[in-house]
Scaffold this active site. Structure first.
Site, PDB file in Angstrom:
ATOM      1  N   HIS A  99       0.857  -1.190   0.000  1.00 52.70           N
ATOM      2  CA  HIS A  99       0.000   0.000   0.000  1.00 52.70           C
ATOM      3  C   HIS A  99       0.888   1.233   0.000  1.00 52.70           C
ATOM      4  CE1 HIS A  99       0.730  -1.264   4.153  1.00 52.70           C
ATOM      5  NE2 HIS A  99       0.758   0.018   4.450  1.00 52.70           N
ATOM      6  N   HIS A 101       0.996   5.132   1.041  1.00 50.41           N
ATOM      7  CA  HIS A 101       0.348   6.176   1.842  1.00 50.41           C
ATOM      8  C   HIS A 101       0.375   7.497   1.084  1.00 50.41           C
ATOM      9  CE1 HIS A 101       0.389   4.150   5.903  1.00 50.41           C
ATOM     10  NE2 HIS A 101       1.377   3.467   5.348  1.00 50.41           N
TER      11      HIS A 101
HETATM   12  P1  5GP Z   1       1.807   0.513   7.405  1.00 46.25           P
HETATM   13  O1  5GP Z   1       2.059   0.644   8.881  1.00 46.25           O
HETATM   14  O2  5GP Z   1       1.793  -0.961   7.012  1.00 46.25           O
HETATM   15  O3  5GP Z   1       2.703   1.329   6.536  1.00 46.25           O
HETATM   16  O4  5GP Z   1       0.355   1.089   7.153  1.00 46.25           O
HETATM   17  C1  5GP Z   1      -0.790   0.354   7.439  1.00 46.25           C
HETATM   18  C2  5GP Z   1      -1.899   1.353   7.608  1.00 46.25           C
HETATM   19  O5  5GP Z   1      -3.113   0.660   7.539  1.00 46.25           O
HETATM   20  C3  5GP Z   1      -1.873   2.074   8.944  1.00 46.25           C
HETATM   21  O6  5GP Z   1      -1.695   3.464   8.720  1.00 46.25           O
HETATM   22  C4  5GP Z   1      -3.214   1.734   9.570  1.00 46.25           C
HETATM   23  O7  5GP Z   1      -3.817   2.840  10.211  1.00 46.25           O
HETATM   24  C5  5GP Z   1      -4.031   1.289   8.384  1.00 46.25           C
HETATM   25  N1  5GP Z   1      -5.038   0.291   8.706  1.00 46.25           N
HETATM   26  C6  5GP Z   1      -4.870  -0.844   9.453  1.00 46.25           C
HETATM   27  N2  5GP Z   1      -6.027  -1.528   9.509  1.00 46.25           N
HETATM   28  C7  5GP Z   1      -6.926  -0.832   8.777  1.00 46.25           C
HETATM   29  C8  5GP Z   1      -8.308  -1.050   8.468  1.00 46.25           C
HETATM   30  O8  5GP Z   1      -8.943  -2.021   8.875  1.00 46.25           O
HETATM   31  N3  5GP Z   1      -8.911  -0.109   7.695  1.00 46.25           N
HETATM   32  C9  5GP Z   1      -8.246   0.993   7.220  1.00 46.25           C
HETATM   33  N4  5GP Z   1      -8.932   1.848   6.464  1.00 46.25           N
HETATM   34  N5  5GP Z   1      -6.946   1.234   7.502  1.00 46.25           N
HETATM   35  C10 5GP Z   1      -6.301   0.322   8.266  1.00 46.25           C
END
Ligand code: 5GP
Ligand code: ZN
Length: 133
Positions: A99, A101
């Site tokens: 993903h 951001h």
């Molecule tokens: P990472 O930490 O892997 O770069 O980003 C994962 C992102 O996914 C985090 O910013 C977190 O807030 C978001 N996230 C985790 N679970 C969910 C969810 O169930 N729904 C949504 N919309 N975002 C999520």
């Protein structure tokens, strides 16, 4: 992929706030808004992160990002955006499905501060040699 929260969101098994969808990608609002409009753009196909994708797969994902990003910036009146991909737990990745951001930025938005301060004094030629091999 079983047990992947983003695959479940893509399949509609877990609710999300969608802002863009086509046959290849889904863009949803991050449940935890680092700034107003913080968005996650993900390929519908499961990959652990960007490092696990081919150039073509990554190109398909990134080909959608400028339009999504500009719509967010323009419609929220932002002045710019951070585009971030955390790859691997060491880099802060917490959901193991690629993903990107998108963090729209406005003055004093309380968002993260990415300071351009060097923390190491590496010999750049040596580092380049290590990378190039
Ligand atoms: P990472 O930490 O892997 O770069 O980003 C994962 C992102 O996914 C985090 O910013 C977190 O807030 C978001 N996230 C985790 N679970 C969910 C969810 O169930 N729904 C949504 N919309 N975002 C999520
Ligand atoms: Zn997945």
């Amino acid at each position: 992929m079983a047990d992947c929260i983003f695959c479940k969101i893509i399949a509609g098994e877990i609710p999300s706030t969608k802002i863009y969808e086509d046959e290849d990608v889904l863009a949803i609002l991050d449940i935890s808004q680092a700034t107003k409009g913080h968005t996650l753009v993900m390929p519908k196909k499961h990959f652990e992160n960007l490092l696990a994708m081919s150039g073509d797969e990554a190109a398909l994902l990134f080909s959608k990002i400028p339009d999504i990003a500009n719509r967010i910036v323009n419609n929220l009146g932002a002045e710019g955006m951070n585009v971030i991909a955390n790859c691997g737990p060491i880099a802060g990745q917490s959901v193991m499905h690629t993903h990107i951001h998108l963090l729209p930025r406005t003055p004093n938005d309380g968002g993260p501060d990415f300071i351009h301060t060097p923390t190491h004094d590496f010999d750049l030629d040596e580092v380049a040699k290590e990378i190039i091999g």
